[in-house]
Design a protein around this motif. Structure first.
Motif, PDB file in Angstrom:
ATOM      1  N   ASN A   1       0.836  -1.211   0.034  1.00 18.03           N
ATOM      2  CA  ASN A   1      -0.115  -0.211   0.052  1.00 18.03           C
ATOM      3  C   ASN A   1       0.854   1.188  -0.116  1.00 18.03           C
ATOM      4  O   ASN A   1       1.633   1.543   1.098  1.00 18.03           O
ATOM      5  CB  ASN A   1      -0.837  -0.004   1.283  1.00 18.03           C
ATOM      6  CG  ASN A   1      -1.916   1.118   1.206  1.00 18.03           C
ATOM      7  OD1 ASN A   1      -2.386   1.492   0.002  1.00 18.03           O
ATOM      8  ND2 ASN A   1      -2.442   1.546   2.433  1.00 18.03           N
ATOM      9  N   GLY A   2       1.082   1.841  -1.060  1.00 14.19           N
ATOM     10  CA  GLY A   2       1.979   2.954  -1.201  1.00 14.19           C
ATOM     11  C   GLY A   2       3.121   2.774  -1.175  1.00 14.19           C
ATOM     12  O   GLY A   2       3.988   3.701  -1.259  1.00 14.19           O
ATOM     13  N   THR A   3       3.701   1.457  -1.372  1.00 17.11           N
ATOM     14  CA  THR A   3       4.983   1.129  -1.107  1.00 17.11           C
ATOM     15  C   THR A   3       5.591   0.507  -2.488  1.00 17.11           C
ATOM     16  O   THR A   3       4.844  -0.338  -3.276  1.00 17.11           O
ATOM     17  CB  THR A   3       5.122   0.123  -0.193  1.00 17.11           C
ATOM     18  OG1 THR A   3       4.736   0.677   1.267  1.00 17.11           O
ATOM     19  CG2 THR A   3       6.909  -0.294   0.145  1.00 17.11           C
ATOM     20  N   TYR A   4       6.626   1.028  -3.022  1.00 17.22           N
ATOM     21  CA  TYR A   4       7.221   0.535  -4.353  1.00 17.22           C
ATOM     22  C   TYR A   4       8.753   0.133  -4.240  1.00 17.22           C
ATOM     23  O   TYR A   4       9.398   0.827  -3.538  1.00 17.22           O
ATOM     24  CB  TYR A   4       7.191   1.617  -5.285  1.00 17.22           C
ATOM     25  CG  TYR A   4       5.785   2.368  -5.567  1.00 17.22           C
ATOM     26  CD1 TYR A   4       5.106   1.554  -6.582  1.00 17.22           C
ATOM     27  CD2 TYR A   4       5.283   3.196  -4.788  1.00 17.22           C
ATOM     28  CE1 TYR A   4       3.795   2.212  -7.172  1.00 17.22           C
ATOM     29  CE2 TYR A   4       3.740   3.699  -5.069  1.00 17.22           C
ATOM     30  CZ  TYR A   4       3.198   3.022  -6.158  1.00 17.22           C
ATOM     31  OH  TYR A   4       1.972   3.475  -6.262  1.00 17.22           O
ATOM     32  N   SER A   5       8.996  -0.999  -4.901  1.00 22.85           N
ATOM     33  CA  SER A   5      10.278  -1.771  -4.817  1.00 22.85           C
ATOM     34  C   SER A   5      11.174  -1.300  -5.848  1.00 22.85           C
ATOM     35  O   SER A   5      10.563  -1.422  -7.053  1.00 22.85           O
ATOM     36  CB  SER A   5      10.073  -3.303  -4.536  1.00 22.85           C
ATOM     37  OG  SER A   5      11.703  -3.855  -4.561  1.00 22.85           O
ATOM     38  N   ILE A   6      12.492  -0.745  -5.742  1.00 22.76           N
ATOM     39  CA  ILE A   6      13.401  -0.220  -6.790  1.00 22.76           C
ATOM     40  C   ILE A   6      14.715  -0.921  -6.595  1.00 22.76           C
ATOM     41  O   ILE A   6      15.109  -1.297  -5.385  1.00 22.76           O
ATOM     42  CB  ILE A   6      13.499   1.448  -6.521  1.00 22.76           C
ATOM     43  CG1 ILE A   6      11.963   1.863  -6.741  1.00 22.76           C
ATOM     44  CG2 ILE A   6      14.549   1.727  -7.571  1.00 22.76           C
ATOM     45  CD1 ILE A   6      12.291   3.358  -6.493  1.00 22.76           C
ATOM     46  N   GLU A   7      15.038  -1.402  -7.876  1.00 22.06           N
ATOM     47  CA  GLU A   7      16.365  -2.184  -7.901  1.00 22.06           C
ATOM     48  C   GLU A   7      17.131  -1.318  -9.049  1.00 22.06           C
ATOM     49  O   GLU A   7      16.687  -1.028  -9.917  1.00 22.06           O
ATOM     50  CB  GLU A   7      16.151  -3.475  -8.560  1.00 22.06           C
ATOM     51  CG  GLU A   7      15.513  -4.585  -7.062  1.00 22.06           C
ATOM     52  CD  GLU A   7      15.370  -5.821  -7.504  1.00 22.06           C
ATOM     53  OE1 GLU A   7      15.605  -6.542  -8.691  1.00 22.06           O
ATOM     54  OE2 GLU A   7      15.190  -6.732  -6.702  1.00 22.06           O
ATOM     55  N   ALA A   8      18.303  -1.088  -8.720  1.00 18.53           N
ATOM     56  CA  ALA A   8      19.342  -0.629  -9.664  1.00 18.53           C
ATOM     57  C   ALA A   8      20.654  -1.040  -9.146  1.00 18.53           C
ATOM     58  O   ALA A   8      20.910  -1.278  -8.064  1.00 18.53           O
ATOM     59  CB  ALA A   8      19.286   1.058  -9.625  1.00 18.53           C
ATOM     60  N   THR A   9      21.643  -0.662 -10.170  1.00 24.24           N
ATOM     61  CA  THR A   9      22.915  -0.730  -9.742  1.00 24.24           C
ATOM     62  C   THR A   9      23.794   0.507 -10.116  1.00 24.24           C
ATOM     63  O   THR A   9      23.853   1.160 -11.253  1.00 24.24           O
ATOM     64  CB  THR A   9      23.678  -2.021 -10.729  1.00 24.24           C
ATOM     65  OG1 THR A   9      22.987  -3.165 -10.570  1.00 24.24           O
ATOM     66  CG2 THR A   9      25.250  -2.273 -10.565  1.00 24.24           C
ATOM     67  N   PHE A  10      24.644   0.881  -8.890  1.00 26.87           N
ATOM     68  CA  PHE A  10      25.245   2.165  -9.222  1.00 26.87           C
ATOM     69  C   PHE A  10      26.767   1.809  -9.481  1.00 26.87           C
ATOM     70  O   PHE A  10      27.260   0.886  -8.653  1.00 26.87           O
ATOM     71  CB  PHE A  10      25.258   3.080  -7.899  1.00 26.87           C
ATOM     72  CG  PHE A  10      23.808   3.364  -7.710  1.00 26.87           C
ATOM     73  CD1 PHE A  10      23.385   4.718  -8.325  1.00 26.87           C
ATOM     74  CD2 PHE A  10      22.912   2.560  -7.023  1.00 26.87           C
ATOM     75  CE1 PHE A  10      21.810   5.119  -8.141  1.00 26.87           C
ATOM     76  CE2 PHE A  10      21.508   3.125  -6.801  1.00 26.87           C
ATOM     77  CZ  PHE A  10      21.247   4.240  -7.099  1.00 26.87           C
ATOM     78  N   PRO A  11      27.503   2.237 -10.436  1.00 22.55           N
ATOM     79  CA  PRO A  11      28.852   2.000 -11.000  1.00 22.55           C
ATOM     80  C   PRO A  11      29.923   2.337 -10.147  1.00 22.55           C
ATOM     81  O   PRO A  11      30.862   1.739  -9.995  1.00 22.55           O
ATOM     82  CB  PRO A  11      28.806   2.471 -12.460  1.00 22.55           C
ATOM     83  CG  PRO A  11      27.930   3.624 -12.354  1.00 22.55           C
ATOM     84  CD  PRO A  11      26.795   3.443 -11.544  1.00 22.55           C
ATOM     85  N   GLU A  12      29.654   3.581  -9.316  1.00 19.65           N
ATOM     86  CA  GLU A  12      30.876   4.083  -8.599  1.00 19.65           C
ATOM     87  C   GLU A  12      30.501   4.791  -7.296  1.00 19.65           C
ATOM     88  O   GLU A  12      29.361   4.929  -7.007  1.00 19.65           O
ATOM     89  CB  GLU A  12      31.565   5.157  -9.533  1.00 19.65           C
ATOM     90  CG  GLU A  12      30.475   6.397 -10.024  1.00 19.65           C
ATOM     91  CD  GLU A  12      31.375   7.354 -10.715  1.00 19.65           C
ATOM     92  OE1 GLU A  12      32.421   7.819 -10.292  1.00 19.65           O
ATOM     93  OE2 GLU A  12      30.718   7.914 -11.787  1.00 19.65           O
ATOM     94  N   LYS A  13      31.289   4.883  -6.421  1.00 21.61           N
ATOM     95  CA  LYS A  13      31.301   5.403  -5.270  1.00 21.61           C
ATOM     96  C   LYS A  13      31.117   7.177  -5.078  1.00 21.61           C
ATOM     97  O   LYS A  13      32.012   7.750  -5.656  1.00 21.61           O
ATOM     98  CB  LYS A  13      32.570   5.130  -4.131  1.00 21.61           C
ATOM     99  CG  LYS A  13      32.397   5.868  -2.741  1.00 21.61           C
ATOM    100  CD  LYS A  13      33.472   5.343  -1.880  1.00 21.61           C
ATOM    101  CE  LYS A  13      33.325   6.062  -0.561  1.00 21.61           C
ATOM    102  NZ  LYS A  13      34.354   5.627   0.201  1.00 21.61           N
TER     103      LYS A  13
END
Length: 558
Positions: free
Chosen positions: A107-119
């Motif tokens: 409810n009002g909540t979304y899951s997000i996945e991603a890969t960040f390449p650098e710090k």
């Protein structure tokens, strides 16, 4: 030598414990991502809001080149209601090549996945289309490659952090004790040297944990205490408890007066059917609780007639029959000589015959061996105890029919409210029972006071109430609200927003996505649904109007 050593010891005692108890003001965590500091739990978060939506992005530590799992909470900015089925697209401003996988998982909540390449720090541009329309918002300072600082796990550290005065008191007691030791004679240089070593050891004890975070921002969810007016509430808990808010603004407010009343049947709202002659129930045509129409048959009664009454009835029947036969013969005679008879005589004879016929028919219907009771009004049949063979007497109540569609209310009005009872005022009615939510706005003044209650000198005012669904019952105690026809401008809040802590009225103000603050307020007039706020709130603040009780319990149990 001894003199200088004493001075050194005193200086060390003065600098040791207190200096570490107040180590917080100069402490900085600029290099650490914003985190929620629950016991044993650590996560980073970023939030942003517009005039439509509020976004909260929560994530565990993100490592470059690894898949990051993040949770995005979307809510209505003004009401805090969750926003569902929103179309979301995300672009990292520092690297547009990063792809984001998004799907709703609550409810009002979304899951997000991603890969960040650098710090580095990232800023995420979130474009969404929801029920409030499209919007573009920027989530900043998403730190990749930074390990968040864990909150201290010691309950003692929490206690000392909020009670620095205990450290100061301990320092004074230790100082006095050491001073006492040095004043005693016979202390050798070795003994004093040992004491100095012990002070250095005590200096190294990590009291920093007790006070090093005095200026840190704990809005991310640090464990609270009863000395703080702040209540950290995770977003999923807010959605679970339906914690909704309302923006504070001045609006029209109608003052009201509160009257107590009692419901009575209207003039044609209740009919009592009784027997007009002794007899026995021959048949019952209705059931308890049945709706009946005016003229509908209720029961048939077999009459009980004694000898004397029977002789009198027979004599009257013979008289009426003789009158009918005489009038009939006269009409027949005049009809044979209608060409010479006067029109006036013919009309009189016809009128006499009609009257005699009506009287005879009426007598026969009322003097028969049985009679039928009918409903005088539309309504519902109340409880009765009649069955076939039941003996009834003249004047005995047999049926009661009640119509609740229109009711009267007799209210008590004292002198201070008498001038407010005017025809153009607005009236509402509700039940005295708090568990009953029936409210009627179809209330009008029927009659001003015509008499005084001798018991308490209140005036008896009569109101009329439309009750098409039968929500209100005869004899019920009710509240009458009298609203002024001219509203005024005030800051008002629904009564559901106001609760009490230690006997004082409070509201909960939303400060950020997961932080609420207790605000003590001064309340004014209560019109039954809303209350004016005289002090304690400013326009534009967001106040909890649903879920205040749950917030109060969480606050008191911190």
């Amino acid at each position: 030598m001894k003199k200088y050593l004493n001075i050194l010891l005193v200086l060390l005692m003065g600098l040791s414990i207190p200096s570490q108890a107040f180590a917080g003001p100069g402490h900085s965590h600029d290099e650490v991502a914003p985190v929620d500091k629950h016991e044993g739990v650590s996560y980073a978060s970023s939030e942003v809001f517009s005039d439509k939506y509020e976004l909260l992005l929560r994530y565990d530590p993100i490592h470059p080149g690894e898949v990051a799992h993040m949770t995005l909470f979307i809510s209505d900015y003004e009401t805090n209601k969750p926003v569902n089925e929103a179309k979301i697209s995300i672009i990292a401003q520092e690297d547009s090549g990063i792809t984001f996988s998004i799907h709703q998982n609550g409810n009002g909540t979304y899951s997000i996945e991603a890969t960040f390449p650098e710090k580095r720090d990232y800023s995420l541009a979130v474009r969404l289309e929801g029920p409030l329309g499209p919007d573009l918002m920027l989530l900043e300072h998403i730190e990749v490659g930074v390990e968040p600082e864990l909150a201290p796990n010691s309950s003692l550290a929490h206690f000392l952090e909020d009670n620095n005065w205990i450290l100061i008191l301990l320092a004074l007691l230790v100082g006095l004790f050491v001073g006492f030791l040095f004043r005693r004679k016979g202390r050798s240089l070795n003994t004093r040297t040992n004491i100095l070593v012990l002070i250095f050891i005590g200096w190294a004890i990590p009291f920093q944990q007790a006070g090093a975070h005095g200026d840190d921002d704990h809005t991310g969810g640090s464990a609270g205490n009863n000395f703080s007016n702040t209540v950290p509430i995770p977003k999923e808990t807010q959605f679970l408890f339906d914690i909704y808010t309302q923006k504070v603004s001045k609006g029209s407010f109608q003052e009201s007066s509160h009257l107590f009343g009692t419901i009575f049947p209207s003039s044609n709202g209740q009919a009592i059917i009784s027997a007009d002659q002794n007899g026995t129930i021959a048949q019952v045509h209705v059931n308890v609780g049945q709706k009946v129409k005016k003229g509908q048959s209720l029961a048939t009664i077999k009459k009980t007639i004694d000898v004397g009454t029977n002789i009198g009835l027979q004599a009257e029947a013979n008289s009426l029959a003789a009158e009918y036969e005489a009038a009939k013969k006269e009409v027949e005679r005049l009809s044979t000589i209608s060409d010479i008879a006067a029109k006036r005589d013919i009309d009189e004879a016809a009128s006499r015959l009609q009257k005699a016929e009506t009287n005879l028919a009426l007598f026969n219907s009322n003097s028969g061996k049985s009679m039928t009771l009918t409903a005088p009004i539309d309504g519902v049949v109340s409880n009765f105890k009649l069955s076939i063979g039941t003996t009834v007497t003249t004047g005995q109540t047999l049926f009661t029919i009640t119509d609740l569609s229109l009711l009267y209310v007799e209210a008590q009005v004292f002198d201070r409210d008498a001038e407010k009872i005017v025809a153009d005022a607005i009236y509402t009615m509700d039940c005295v029972n708090d568990h009953d939510t029936h409210v009627s706005s179809q209330v009008k003044l029927l009659s001003k006071a015509l008499e005084i209650n001798t018991t308490n000198q209140s005036q008896k005012v009569l109101f009329q109430v439309d009750n098409p669904n039968g929500d209100f019952k005869i004899g019920e105690f009710v509240n009458i609200r009298v609203f002024s026809p001219s509203p005024s401008l005030h800051i008002t809040m629904p009564n559901s927003a106001i609760t009490e802590i230690n006997g004082k009225p409070v509201v909960f103000v939303k400060e950020s996505a997961e932080k609420y603050t207790v605000s003590y307020v001064q309340i004014g007039h209560n019109n039954g649904t809303h209350t004016t706020i005289l002090k304690g709130l400013e326009e534009g603040e967001r106040v909890v109007v649903n879920g205040s009780y749950q917030l109060k319990m969480i606050f008191l149990n911190q």
